[in-house]
Design a protein around this motif. Structure first.
Motif, PDB file in Angstrom:
ATOM      1  N   HIS A 109      -7.879   3.257   1.692  1.00 46.22           N
ATOM      2  CA  HIS A 109      -8.728   3.913   0.703  1.00 46.22           C
ATOM      3  C   HIS A 109     -10.039   4.373   1.342  1.00 46.22           C
ATOM      4  O   HIS A 109     -10.468   5.516   1.164  1.00 46.22           O
ATOM      5  CB  HIS A 109      -8.989   2.956  -0.463  1.00 46.22           C
ATOM      6  CG  HIS A 109      -9.294   3.648  -1.737  1.00 46.22           C
ATOM      7  ND1 HIS A 109      -9.267   3.015  -2.942  1.00 46.22           N
ATOM      8  CD2 HIS A 109      -9.641   4.928  -2.018  1.00 46.22           C
ATOM      9  CE1 HIS A 109      -9.581   3.868  -3.901  1.00 46.22           C
ATOM     10  NE2 HIS A 109      -9.816   5.040  -3.364  1.00 46.22           N
ATOM     11  N   SER A 110     -10.664   3.500   2.116  1.00 49.54           N
ATOM     12  CA  SER A 110     -11.915   3.875   2.779  1.00 49.54           C
ATOM     13  C   SER A 110     -11.712   5.010   3.772  1.00 49.54           C
ATOM     14  O   SER A 110     -12.530   5.929   3.847  1.00 49.54           O
ATOM     15  CB  SER A 110     -12.508   2.665   3.510  1.00 49.54           C
ATOM     16  OG  SER A 110     -13.016   1.743   2.590  1.00 49.54           O
ATOM     17  N   CYS A 168       0.873  -1.172   0.000  1.00 50.52           N
ATOM     18  CA  CYS A 168       0.000   0.000   0.000  1.00 50.52           C
ATOM     19  C   CYS A 168       0.911   1.222   0.000  1.00 50.52           C
ATOM     20  O   CYS A 168       1.819   1.332   0.824  1.00 50.52           O
ATOM     21  CB  CYS A 168      -0.890  -0.004   1.244  1.00 50.52           C
ATOM     22  SG  CYS A 168      -1.840   1.527   1.444  1.00 50.52           S
ATOM     23  N   SER A 227      -6.308  -1.115  -4.317  1.00 48.88           N
ATOM     24  CA  SER A 227      -7.186  -0.508  -5.319  1.00 48.88           C
ATOM     25  C   SER A 227      -6.565   0.818  -5.739  1.00 48.88           C
ATOM     26  O   SER A 227      -5.754   1.397  -5.031  1.00 48.88           O
ATOM     27  CB  SER A 227      -8.600  -0.308  -4.767  1.00 48.88           C
ATOM     28  OG  SER A 227      -8.572   0.549  -3.648  1.00 48.88           O
ATOM     29  N   GLU A 287      -6.758  -6.386   6.873  1.00 50.74           N
ATOM     30  CA  GLU A 287      -6.796  -6.320   5.405  1.00 50.74           C
ATOM     31  C   GLU A 287      -8.089  -5.685   4.902  1.00 50.74           C
ATOM     32  O   GLU A 287      -8.159  -5.224   3.783  1.00 50.74           O
ATOM     33  CB  GLU A 287      -6.692  -7.730   4.813  1.00 50.74           C
ATOM     34  CG  GLU A 287      -5.313  -8.334   4.930  1.00 50.74           C
ATOM     35  CD  GLU A 287      -4.418  -8.010   3.751  1.00 50.74           C
ATOM     36  OE1 GLU A 287      -4.917  -7.619   2.686  1.00 50.74           O
ATOM     37  OE2 GLU A 287      -3.198  -8.152   3.924  1.00 50.74           O
ATOM     38  N   HIS A 288      -9.129  -5.710   5.739  1.00 51.69           N
ATOM     39  CA  HIS A 288     -10.419  -5.187   5.294  1.00 51.69           C
ATOM     40  C   HIS A 288     -11.149  -4.552   6.482  1.00 51.69           C
ATOM     41  O   HIS A 288     -11.148  -5.097   7.576  1.00 51.69           O
ATOM     42  CB  HIS A 288     -11.284  -6.318   4.711  1.00 51.69           C
ATOM     43  CG  HIS A 288     -12.603  -5.831   4.210  1.00 51.69           C
ATOM     44  ND1 HIS A 288     -12.744  -5.227   2.989  1.00 51.69           N
ATOM     45  CD2 HIS A 288     -13.830  -5.839   4.776  1.00 51.69           C
ATOM     46  CE1 HIS A 288     -14.016  -4.881   2.826  1.00 51.69           C
ATOM     47  NE2 HIS A 288     -14.686  -5.245   3.893  1.00 51.69           N
ATOM     48  N   CYS A 293      -4.378   0.051   0.039  1.00 48.37           N
ATOM     49  CA  CYS A 293      -5.131  -1.070   0.600  1.00 48.37           C
ATOM     50  C   CYS A 293      -6.550  -0.574   0.889  1.00 48.37           C
ATOM     51  O   CYS A 293      -6.800   0.629   0.994  1.00 48.37           O
ATOM     52  CB  CYS A 293      -4.454  -1.625   1.852  1.00 48.37           C
ATOM     53  SG  CYS A 293      -4.384  -0.507   3.270  1.00 48.37           S
ATOM     54  N   GLN A 294      -7.469  -1.500   1.037  1.00 43.05           N
ATOM     55  CA  GLN A 294      -8.861  -1.122   1.243  1.00 43.05           C
ATOM     56  C   GLN A 294      -9.063  -0.297   2.518  1.00 43.05           C
ATOM     57  O   GLN A 294      -9.763   0.716   2.482  1.00 43.05           O
ATOM     58  CB  GLN A 294      -9.746  -2.378   1.219  1.00 43.05           C
ATOM     59  CG  GLN A 294     -11.237  -2.073   1.284  1.00 43.05           C
ATOM     60  CD  GLN A 294     -11.753  -1.937   2.702  1.00 43.05           C
ATOM     61  OE1 GLN A 294     -11.308  -2.623   3.611  1.00 43.05           O
ATOM     62  NE2 GLN A 294     -12.701  -1.030   2.903  1.00 43.05           N
ATOM     63  N   ASN A 309      -1.720   3.047  -5.498  1.00 34.98           N
ATOM     64  CA  ASN A 309      -2.345   1.823  -5.017  1.00 34.98           C
ATOM     65  C   ASN A 309      -2.470   1.867  -3.506  1.00 34.98           C
ATOM     66  O   ASN A 309      -1.470   1.998  -2.799  1.00 34.98           O
ATOM     67  CB  ASN A 309      -1.523   0.607  -5.443  1.00 34.98           C
ATOM     68  CG  ASN A 309      -1.567   0.388  -6.933  1.00 34.98           C
ATOM     69  OD1 ASN A 309      -2.603   0.571  -7.553  1.00 34.98           O
ATOM     70  ND2 ASN A 309      -0.453   0.008  -7.514  1.00 34.98           N
ATOM     71  N   ASN A 368     -16.798  -0.642   4.610  1.00 34.45           N
ATOM     72  CA  ASN A 368     -16.728   0.597   3.839  1.00 34.45           C
ATOM     73  C   ASN A 368     -17.354   1.711   4.653  1.00 34.45           C
ATOM     74  O   ASN A 368     -18.543   1.720   4.911  1.00 34.45           O
ATOM     75  CB  ASN A 368     -17.438   0.456   2.496  1.00 34.45           C
ATOM     76  CG  ASN A 368     -17.154   1.629   1.595  1.00 34.45           C
ATOM     77  OD1 ASN A 368     -16.833   2.720   2.063  1.00 34.45           O
ATOM     78  ND2 ASN A 368     -17.259   1.411   0.316  1.00 34.45           N
ATOM     79  N   HIS A 376      -4.309  -7.179  -1.413  1.00 38.40           N
ATOM     80  CA  HIS A 376      -5.075  -6.479  -2.448  1.00 38.40           C
ATOM     81  C   HIS A 376      -4.944  -4.967  -2.277  1.00 38.40           C
ATOM     82  O   HIS A 376      -4.931  -4.467  -1.153  1.00 38.40           O
ATOM     83  CB  HIS A 376      -6.559  -6.841  -2.360  1.00 38.40           C
ATOM     84  CG  HIS A 376      -6.812  -8.304  -2.426  1.00 38.40           C
ATOM     85  ND1 HIS A 376      -6.678  -9.036  -3.587  1.00 38.40           N
ATOM     86  CD2 HIS A 376      -7.170  -9.192  -1.478  1.00 38.40           C
ATOM     87  CE1 HIS A 376      -6.949 -10.297  -3.351  1.00 38.40           C
ATOM     88  NE2 HIS A 376      -7.254 -10.424  -2.068  1.00 38.40           N
ATOM     89  N   HIS A 381      -6.366   4.648  -6.331  1.00 38.66           N
ATOM     90  CA  HIS A 381      -6.898   5.893  -5.776  1.00 38.66           C
ATOM     91  C   HIS A 381      -6.414   7.046  -6.637  1.00 38.66           C
ATOM     92  O   HIS A 381      -5.214   7.211  -6.851  1.00 38.66           O
ATOM     93  CB  HIS A 381      -6.402   6.073  -4.337  1.00 38.66           C
ATOM     94  CG  HIS A 381      -6.686   7.423  -3.760  1.00 38.66           C
ATOM     95  ND1 HIS A 381      -7.955   7.840  -3.427  1.00 38.66           N
ATOM     96  CD2 HIS A 381      -5.848   8.461  -3.480  1.00 38.66           C
ATOM     97  CE1 HIS A 381      -7.886   9.078  -2.955  1.00 38.66           C
ATOM     98  NE2 HIS A 381      -6.633   9.475  -2.972  1.00 38.66           N
TER      99      HIS A 381
END
Length: 94
Positions: free
Chosen positions: A44-45, A9, A20, A85-86, A40-41, A38, A89, A18, A22
């Motif tokens: 990004h959130s 990240c 995403s 990792e998550h 990480c989730q 790039n 949202n 993973h 941005h």
């Protein structure tokens, strides 16, 4: 040694499975074809939870600027020590 399936990240600098893309300047603020990073989730959130698109475009259009954003400090301190990792949202709904 990191698993080949892992990547980094660009905000928290953790190795994650993973990422995403941005847009550093949000698409809604004219950044559709601008630079991306790039994330990480969780990062990004959290970026979109704590900062508006206008703030991102005007004050935080680089990864370095995002890292220094006062709003991000507590989060970055926590996530860098975490294996998360998550996260759900958490984007603001307007």
């Amino acid at each position: 040694m990191a698993n080949a399936a892992e990547t980094v990240c660009e905000l928290c600098e953790r190795q994650v499975r993973h990422v995403s893309r941005h847009h550093l300047v949000p698409r809604e603020e004219g950044g559709r074809h601008g630079p991306t990073v790039n994330l990480c989730q969780p990062c990004h959130s959290t970026v979109h939870l704590l900062l508006t698109n206008r703030e991102l475009a005007r004050r935080y259009a680089t990864v370095e600027a995002l890292r220094t954003a006062e709003e991000m400090q507590k989060y970055l301190h926590w996530i860098r020590r975490s294996r998360v990792e998550h996260i759900s949202n958490r984007r603001k709904r307007f």
